[in-house]
Enzyme design. Structure first.
Site, PDB file in Angstrom:
ATOM      1  N   ARG A 192       0.858  -1.185   0.000  1.00 15.94           N
ATOM      2  CA  ARG A 192       0.000   0.000   0.000  1.00 15.94           C
ATOM      3  C   ARG A 192       0.895   1.237   0.000  1.00 15.94           C
ATOM      4  NH1 ARG A 192      -2.861   3.130   4.625  1.00 15.94           N
ATOM      5  NH2 ARG A 192      -3.855   4.618   3.271  1.00 15.94           N
ATOM      6  N   HIS A 247      -2.752  11.040   0.442  1.00 21.34           N
ATOM      7  CA  HIS A 247      -2.293  10.783   1.814  1.00 21.34           C
ATOM      8  C   HIS A 247      -1.673  12.073   2.345  1.00 21.34           C
ATOM      9  CE1 HIS A 247      -0.938   7.385   4.679  1.00 21.34           C
ATOM     10  NE2 HIS A 247      -0.619   8.507   5.261  1.00 21.34           N
ATOM     11  N   GLU A 271      -7.199   8.558   5.945  1.00 23.16           N
ATOM     12  CA  GLU A 271      -7.458   9.229   7.223  1.00 23.16           C
ATOM     13  C   GLU A 271      -7.964  10.661   7.055  1.00 23.16           C
ATOM     14  OE1 GLU A 271      -4.253   8.849  10.024  1.00 23.16           O
ATOM     15  OE2 GLU A 271      -4.181   6.664   9.845  1.00 23.16           O
ATOM     16  N   ASN A 279      -7.672   2.242   9.549  1.00 21.01           N
ATOM     17  CA  ASN A 279      -6.356   2.395  10.181  1.00 21.01           C
ATOM     18  C   ASN A 279      -6.584   2.522  11.684  1.00 21.01           C
ATOM     19  OD1 ASN A 279      -5.370   2.583   7.597  1.00 21.01           O
ATOM     20  ND2 ASN A 279      -4.662   4.708   7.774  1.00 21.01           N
ATOM     21  N   TYR A 333      -4.557   2.110  15.759  1.00 20.07           N
ATOM     22  CA  TYR A 333      -3.318   1.879  16.506  1.00 20.07           C
ATOM     23  C   TYR A 333      -3.521   1.646  17.995  1.00 20.07           C
ATOM     24  CZ  TYR A 333      -0.768   3.505  12.365  1.00 20.07           C
ATOM     25  OH  TYR A 333      -0.261   3.634  11.101  1.00 20.07           O
ATOM     26  N   GLU A 340      -3.734   0.067   8.141  1.00 20.67           N
ATOM     27  CA  GLU A 340      -2.537   0.473   8.905  1.00 20.67           C
ATOM     28  C   GLU A 340      -2.688  -0.010  10.329  1.00 20.67           C
ATOM     29  OE1 GLU A 340      -1.400   4.638   9.011  1.00 20.67           O
ATOM     30  OE2 GLU A 340      -1.767   4.840   6.855  1.00 20.67           O
TER      31      GLU A 340
END
Ligand SMILES: *[C@@H]1O[C@H](CO)[C@@H](O)[C@H](O)[C@H]1NC(C)=O
Ligand SMILES: *[C@@H]1O[C@H](CO)[C@@H](O)[C@H](O)[C@H]1NC(C)=O
Ligand SMILES: *[C@@H]1O[C@H](CO)[C@@H](O)[C@H](O)[C@H]1NC(C)=O
Ligand SMILES: *[C@@H]1O[C@H](CO)[C@@H](O)[C@H](O)[C@H]1NC(C)=O
Ligand SMILES: *[C@@H]1O[C@H](CO)[C@@H](O)[C@H](O)[C@H]1NC(C)=O
Ligand SMILES: *[C@@H]1O[C@H](CO)[C@@H](O)[C@H](O)[C@H]1NC(C)=O
Length: 493
Positions: free
Chosen positions: A99, A145, A190, A330, A332, A399
């Site tokens: 990606r 991005h 995002e 995405n 985290y 991600e």
């Protein structure tokens, strides 16, 4: 003897538990693994071969306090010149796909619709894509991005509705020039960060501080640009190019701070404000009702003649609804979410519209990023929530990863991947959630936006002191490769 045994056994048990909490199930055969980067973070060559200036070039070159250590992306990992080496690193990991993102300013140096295409920029992406295909790696391409062409910021950036058409022109260019090779498209990466951090909090380029106003306008343009791009692909390209297209949205998992109904509602409200802001329009046609209600009500109290949250017309709702072939996430980390009292109406911000206090637990393991704590169970809860909220879509994790301050013996990154992947596998096998792809962030250490090169997310380290930008695999790269080969997270399945 007994004492000795206890002293000796206890640490062993702890170690054993630490190392073997991951499931020993195997990943299903259809499940695919990938690795990701983004143009500004790795390419460098900021002014070569006709590339125009973008907002990250601009902020790095004009504001000496915006980026830690005055770092910039002028050279970054030098992937513009080293893409063949990158592809060999990707191949070495054994991943199914890569990606990466396209630099809009490399393709249309002036940014605006109707301005000339830079053939050398196209050549670079065709070279990279062909090199991937020749090595059996599927390209998964993000169109945007974060690196907006500066001329588009000069006319106001994303809060200006005109950007919709500039983006769609760029998207058409990209489908025409690369669509024969690329079968996976992501319009935006995002968008919450683009809008909230770029135009609300002002901590990312272009650094505009207009929380509760420009951030909502930004999202509105961006969602419409996404929908128009999806329809463009459907109407003119899908039949001959046969690809899939979606958007990549990000969110933390928000865990209620207590069992109270107010905190449970606060956690749900946070998910709707952060993730539903983009996903609800794209899946169901409009912003989440809780967001519409709260922003409308607070705007009214604040004396605005119209809500600060822009409105979609009925035609737009129908047009935007269903513009996704998959749901790409995405994620985290996790935050606790706690309800707070209604903020005074003179507080004008996205945060006061949301009315949730978010915080971390000190007991959660730290990373090099202040906002990122290691909370493996959060990803399982998140994919369950996404599946339930959006009618069991196919989910890609586009991600996931963790930062440290460097070093190639990165045991913490290895255990991060093991524990997060274990939770994803349990979500698939035990909860019936349809996650089909997982993407490690990142292939290599790179320009971590306002944090510069100090926070490192790579599976490969990069020597930023060497003009060669020498890459070295870390222990986590070996682990990820082993997981992909064996489809197993522990020593044996
Ligand atoms: C430069 O960046 C700092 C840190 O984000 C910010 O406070 C300041 O307003 C910026 N300066 C200009 C001129 O934009
Ligand atoms: C793309 O590949 C061609 C042929 O190998 C080469 O001549 C050209 O320099 C490459 N361009 C870029 C930007 O990588
Ligand atoms: C489109 O892609 C699917 C899945 O890869 C494949 O089965 C199908 O044959 C392709 N169709 C065309 C027209 O290329
Ligand atoms: C997951 O989604 C894909 C694409 O829609 C579909 O083909 C597959 O059957 C789904 N799998 C499950 C387990 O729901
Ligand atoms: C690695 O994780 C441990 C906890 O498991 C933590 O104490 C330590 O600070 C971490 N190390 C780094 C370099 O982040
Ligand atoms: C530059 O990097 C390549 C690939 O990592 C390596 O083979 C070469 O020896 C390096 N050269 C120098 C001068 O470090």
């Amino acid at each position: 003897m007994v004492t000795r045994l206890v002293l000796f056994v206890l640490p062993c048990v702890l170690l054993f538990e630490k190392a073997y909490t991951a499931t020993n199930r195997t990943f299903p055969s259809y499940f695919k693994f990938g690795v990701a980067t983004a143009s500004y973070q790795v390419e460098g060559a900021w002014n070569e071969d006709g590339k125009g200036e973008n907002i990250w070039d601009h902020v790095c070159h004009t504001n000496s306090t915006f980026i830690d250590n005055k770092d910039n992306g002028d050279v970054a990992c030098d992937s513009y010149h080293k893409y063949k080496e990158d592809v060999q690193m990707i191949k070495n990991l054994g991943v199914d796909y890569y990606r990466f993102s396209l630099s809009w300013s490399r393709i249309l140096p002036r940014g605006l619709a109707g301005t000339p295409v830079n053939q050398l920029g196209i050549n670079y992406y065709r070279n990279l894509t062909q090199e991937l295909l020749d090595n059996g790696i599927e390209p998964m391409v993000t169109m945007f991005h974060w690196d907006l062409p500066e001329p588009l910021q000069d006319i106001g950036g994303w809060p200006n509705p005109e950007l919709e058409d500039h983006f769609v022109y760029y998207a058409r260019t990209v489908f025409e020039q690369l669509g024969d090779l690329v079968k996976f498209w992501m319009t935006f990466n995002e968008p919450k960060q683009t809008c909230q951090e770029g135009y609300g909090l002002g901590v990312m380029a272009p650094g505009i501080k207009s929380s509760g106003i420009a951030d909502y306008k930004c999202a509105h343009t961006l969602i419409k640009a996404h929908a128009k791009t999806y329809h463009l692909y459907d109407d003119e390209f899908r039949a001959k190019q046969n690809g899939s297209i979606g958007i990549v949205a990000d969110t933390t998992w928000y865990e209620p701070a207590s069992g109270s109904d107010a905190d449970k509602a606060a956690a749900e409200r946070a998910l709707q404000f952060k993730f539903g802001w983009f996903l609800n329009p794209i899946v169901n046609g409009n912003y989440p009702q809780v967001m519409i209600d709260r922003v409308d009500e607070r705007s009214k109290k604040q004396g605005f003649a119209q809500s600060r949250l822009p409105k979609f017309t009925d035609e737009e709702i129908e047009y935007i609804k269903g513009t996704h072939d998959f749901v790409a996430v995405n994620t985290y980390t996790t935050n606790y979410a706690q309800d707070v009292e209604e903020p005074d109406s003179d507080e004008l911000s996205y945060e006061s519209d949301m009315k949730v206090e978010l915080f971390l637990d000190d007991d959660w393991e730290e990373s090099a990023s202040s906002w990122l704590r290691v909370v493996p169970w959060g990803i399982r809860k998140l994919v369950n929530w996404v599946s339930k909220t959006y009618n069991n879509p196919e989910i890609f994790i586009t991600e996931n990863g963790v930062s440290d301050r460097g070093g190639i013996e990165d045991e913490n990154r290895t255990s991060f991947y093991r524990e997060y992947l274990s939770n994803i596998l349990e979500a698939i096998e035990e909860d019936g959630v349809n996650v089909t792809r997982y993407t490690a962030w990142s292939l290599m250490d790179n320009f971590e936006w306002a944090r510069g090169y100090a926070e490192k997310y790579g599976l490969y380290s990069v020597d930023f002191k060497s003009s060669n930008r020498t890459r070295t695999p870390k222990a986590s790269a070996d682990y990820y490769k082993q997981v992909i080969t064996t489809r197993c997270l522990v020593n044996s399945c």
